[in-house]
Design a protein around this motif. Structure first.
Motif, PDB file in Angstrom:
ATOM      1  N   ILE A 149       4.309  -1.538   4.467  1.00 34.84           N
ATOM      2  CA  ILE A 149       3.912  -0.081   3.977  1.00 34.84           C
ATOM      3  C   ILE A 149       5.070   0.812   3.384  1.00 34.84           C
ATOM      4  O   ILE A 149       6.415   1.257   3.933  1.00 34.84           O
ATOM      5  CB  ILE A 149       3.952   0.687   5.592  1.00 34.84           C
ATOM      6  CG1 ILE A 149       2.655  -0.241   6.460  1.00 34.84           C
ATOM      7  CG2 ILE A 149       3.372   1.818   5.841  1.00 34.84           C
ATOM      8  CD1 ILE A 149       1.684  -0.485   5.744  1.00 34.84           C
ATOM      9  N   ILE A 161       0.938  -1.025   0.111  1.00 36.47           N
ATOM     10  CA  ILE A 161      -0.453  -0.018  -0.255  1.00 36.47           C
ATOM     11  C   ILE A 161       1.382   1.434  -0.564  1.00 36.47           C
ATOM     12  O   ILE A 161       1.668   1.549   1.693  1.00 36.47           O
ATOM     13  CB  ILE A 161      -0.933   0.073   0.910  1.00 36.47           C
ATOM     14  CG1 ILE A 161      -1.857  -1.294   1.135  1.00 36.47           C
ATOM     15  CG2 ILE A 161      -1.928   0.806   0.859  1.00 36.47           C
ATOM     16  CD1 ILE A 161      -2.116  -1.505   2.785  1.00 36.47           C
ATOM     17  N   GLY A 185      -4.544   5.425   2.526  1.00 34.16           N
ATOM     18  CA  GLY A 185      -3.547   4.583   2.857  1.00 34.16           C
ATOM     19  C   GLY A 185      -3.307   3.857   4.548  1.00 34.16           C
ATOM     20  O   GLY A 185      -3.448   2.026   4.686  1.00 34.16           O
ATOM     21  N   ARG A 186      -2.813   4.012   5.240  1.00 35.98           N
ATOM     22  CA  ARG A 186      -2.959   3.433   6.838  1.00 35.98           C
ATOM     23  C   ARG A 186      -4.759   2.838   7.425  1.00 35.98           C
ATOM     24  O   ARG A 186      -4.288   1.979   7.572  1.00 35.98           O
ATOM     25  CB  ARG A 186      -3.203   5.152   8.304  1.00 35.98           C
ATOM     26  CG  ARG A 186      -2.748   4.214   9.227  1.00 35.98           C
ATOM     27  CD  ARG A 186      -2.971   6.002  10.397  1.00 35.98           C
ATOM     28  NE  ARG A 186      -3.010   5.367  11.551  1.00 35.98           N
ATOM     29  CZ  ARG A 186      -4.068   6.006  12.584  1.00 35.98           C
ATOM     30  NH1 ARG A 186      -4.970   6.659  11.632  1.00 35.98           N
ATOM     31  NH2 ARG A 186      -5.007   5.349  13.253  1.00 35.98           N
ATOM     32  N   SER A 213       1.465   4.967   2.730  1.00 32.93           N
ATOM     33  CA  SER A 213       0.048   3.655   4.486  1.00 32.93           C
ATOM     34  C   SER A 213       0.601   4.912   5.397  1.00 32.93           C
ATOM     35  O   SER A 213      -0.004   4.210   6.407  1.00 32.93           O
ATOM     36  CB  SER A 213       0.039   2.578   3.738  1.00 32.93           C
ATOM     37  OG  SER A 213       1.311   2.499   3.746  1.00 32.93           O
ATOM     38  N   GLU A 270       6.013   4.469   2.341  1.00 30.80           N
ATOM     39  CA  GLU A 270       6.165   5.809   2.030  1.00 30.80           C
ATOM     40  C   GLU A 270       7.274   6.273   2.664  1.00 30.80           C
ATOM     41  O   GLU A 270       8.298   5.441   3.068  1.00 30.80           O
ATOM     42  CB  GLU A 270       5.229   5.690   3.948  1.00 30.80           C
ATOM     43  CG  GLU A 270       5.377   6.833   4.702  1.00 30.80           C
ATOM     44  CD  GLU A 270       4.085   7.744   3.875  1.00 30.80           C
ATOM     45  OE1 GLU A 270       2.651   7.034   4.460  1.00 30.80           O
ATOM     46  OE2 GLU A 270       4.518   8.818   3.841  1.00 30.80           O
ATOM     47  N   GLU A 306     -10.617   3.778   7.412  1.00 35.20           N
ATOM     48  CA  GLU A 306     -10.414   2.908   7.251  1.00 35.20           C
ATOM     49  C   GLU A 306     -11.971   1.979   7.706  1.00 35.20           C
ATOM     50  O   GLU A 306     -11.869   0.711   6.615  1.00 35.20           O
ATOM     51  CB  GLU A 306      -9.853   2.422   9.896  1.00 35.20           C
ATOM     52  CG  GLU A 306     -10.071   1.072   9.667  1.00 35.20           C
ATOM     53  CD  GLU A 306      -9.305   1.040  10.678  1.00 35.20           C
ATOM     54  OE1 GLU A 306      -8.760   1.986  11.801  1.00 35.20           O
ATOM     55  OE2 GLU A 306      -9.584  -0.111  11.211  1.00 35.20           O
ATOM     56  N   SER A 359      -9.416  12.539   5.868  1.00 37.32           N
ATOM     57  CA  SER A 359      -8.177  11.758   6.176  1.00 37.32           C
ATOM     58  C   SER A 359      -7.261  13.351   6.625  1.00 37.32           C
ATOM     59  O   SER A 359      -7.725  14.242   6.939  1.00 37.32           O
ATOM     60  CB  SER A 359      -6.545  11.960   5.020  1.00 37.32           C
ATOM     61  OG  SER A 359      -7.462  12.442   4.311  1.00 37.32           O
ATOM     62  N   ASN A 401      -2.143   4.072  -3.349  1.00 37.90           N
ATOM     63  CA  ASN A 401      -2.826   5.201  -3.125  1.00 37.90           C
ATOM     64  C   ASN A 401      -2.468   6.778  -3.414  1.00 37.90           C
ATOM     65  O   ASN A 401      -2.696   8.027  -2.935  1.00 37.90           O
ATOM     66  CB  ASN A 401      -3.503   4.626  -1.345  1.00 37.90           C
ATOM     67  CG  ASN A 401      -3.760   5.483   0.288  1.00 37.90           C
ATOM     68  OD1 ASN A 401      -4.453   6.700  -0.785  1.00 37.90           O
ATOM     69  ND2 ASN A 401      -2.721   6.070   0.258  1.00 37.90           N
ATOM     70  N   ALA A 410      -4.446  -0.285   5.021  1.00 39.20           N
ATOM     71  CA  ALA A 410      -3.873  -0.676   6.093  1.00 39.20           C
ATOM     72  C   ALA A 410      -4.169  -2.076   7.102  1.00 39.20           C
ATOM     73  O   ALA A 410      -3.875  -3.067   7.442  1.00 39.20           O
ATOM     74  CB  ALA A 410      -2.487  -0.353   5.859  1.00 39.20           C
ATOM     75  N   GLY A 418     -11.756   1.579   3.802  1.00 37.61           N
ATOM     76  CA  GLY A 418     -11.265   0.551   3.822  1.00 37.61           C
ATOM     77  C   GLY A 418     -11.834  -0.712   3.331  1.00 37.61           C
ATOM     78  O   GLY A 418     -11.182  -1.548   3.101  1.00 37.61           O
TER      79      GLY A 418
END
Ligand SMILES: NC(=O)c1ccc[n+]([C@@H]2O[C@H](COP(=O)([O-])OP(=O)(O)OC[C@H]3O[C@@H](n4cnc5c(N)ncnc54)[C@H](O)[C@@H]3O)[C@@H](O)[C@H]2O)c1
Length: 278
Positions: free
Chosen positions: A36, A12, A20-21, A15, A38, A221, A191, A91, A24, A225
């Motif tokens: 991850i 991702i 993105g987080r 993330s 990033e 999420e 976000s 992402n 994940a 998500g």
């Protein structure tokens, strides 16, 4: 009970925070193993710590998605550590200032294009041999309603997001026979980057919420998500080439005002000789 992504390996990008987080974390809760990818090391490490608390195996791979070498290494590291890549989530995107069309610089264009469609294209090319050999794969890319509607002040971003949708459709067509499914999400989510924008211009943020039939921002999420999970899971095995607007219905646009009819009017014959029906 086994998770819906039990043992699957997902890369991702971007993330370290935000959507993105959120993806994940959602994938981790379903048993996935995670890369991850990033460029902000401290964010990546923080998220890997959170994922470990959820019981998931996750590795941080420092990646600037504007760098071709980094993108290649991201996939190599994933394969080296986990043996394969089942899911790629494109992402990350680097944002440029919101300024009028005539003030956009070529540098802003390059940032949008290189971190948007170019990074998405490179990551997809890098992961393709792995997924082709496995005979299956899932790719989730990120678009935006801004591109669809030609939002003001973000011409470079809009163009980059529409280019990503074009990549998604072409790859879906070319790689479907290889078992690789490619779709996009155009999200609306609270976000950190959205929250910062909303704090700077609360009136615009309030107006933004009013455009949504579901009058709240999405949760990275649970709301975004959840759809990213659907696109990575077996439930979407007959779906490819789509953009799903996961934005509380904002994509519908404003409703045209109407005056409520008297419920009895439909019984009158002249109701159907209304000029607008002629
Ligand atoms: N939040 C929304 O409502 C919204 C709306 C439309 C589209 N999107 C899209 O969703 C995606 C995620 O957005 P977000 O709101 O979570 O943003 P965010 O800024 O909160 O998170 C993005 C993450 O990507 C990382 N990143 C940025 N540039 C990078 C680079 N060059 N290399 C590696 N990592 C990089 C950042 O460090 C950050 O951790 C983006 O593609 C964005 O365009 C978001």
């Amino acid at each position: 009970m086994a998770g819906r992504l039990e043992g699957k390996v997902a890369i991702i990008t971007g993330s370290g925070q935000g959507i993105g987080r959120g993806i994940a974390r959602r994938y981790a809760r379903e048993g996935a193993r995670l890369v991850i990818a990033e460029w902000k090391q401290h964010r990546a490490e923080r998220v890997c710590g959170e994922l470990a608390e959820l019981g998931a195996e996750a590795i941080p791979v420092p990646t600037d998605i504007s760098d071709r070498g980094d993108v290649g290494r991201m996939v190599e590291e994933a394969v080296k550590h986990f043996g394969t890549v089942d899911i790629l989530v494109n992402n990350a995107q680097t944002f440029t200032p919101n300024v009028p069309f005539e003030e956009k610089t070529e540098e802003m264009w390059w940032v949008s294009l290189v971190t948007g469609p170019m990074a998405t294209f490179r990551a997809m090319q890098a992961v393709y041999p792995v997924m082709k050999q496995a005979g299956e794969g899932r790719i989730v890319c990120f678009a935006s309603l801004n591109g669809e509607v030609g939002q003001r002040l973000t011409v470079d971003y809009n163009a980059s997001k529409e280019a990503i949708r074009s990549i998604v459709k072409t790859a879906a067509r070319e790689w479907g026979p290889d078992g690789i499914l490619v779709n996009a999400i155009a999200p609306g989510a609270a976000s950190p980057v959205y929250e910062a924008w909303a704090a700077r211009q609360p009136e615009m943020a309030a107006a933004n919420l009013k455009t949504k039939p579901i009058q709240r921002m999405g949760d990275p999420e649970e709301d975004i998500g959840g759809v990213a999970l659907f696109l990575a899971s077996d439930d979407s095995r007959y779906l490819t080439g789509h953009t799903l607007f996961v934005d509380g219905g904002a994509w519908l646009g404003p409703s045209r005002e109407r005056v409520k009819d008297d419920p009895e009017t439909w019984k009158r014959p002249d109701r159907f000789r209304n000029a607008s029906f002629d």
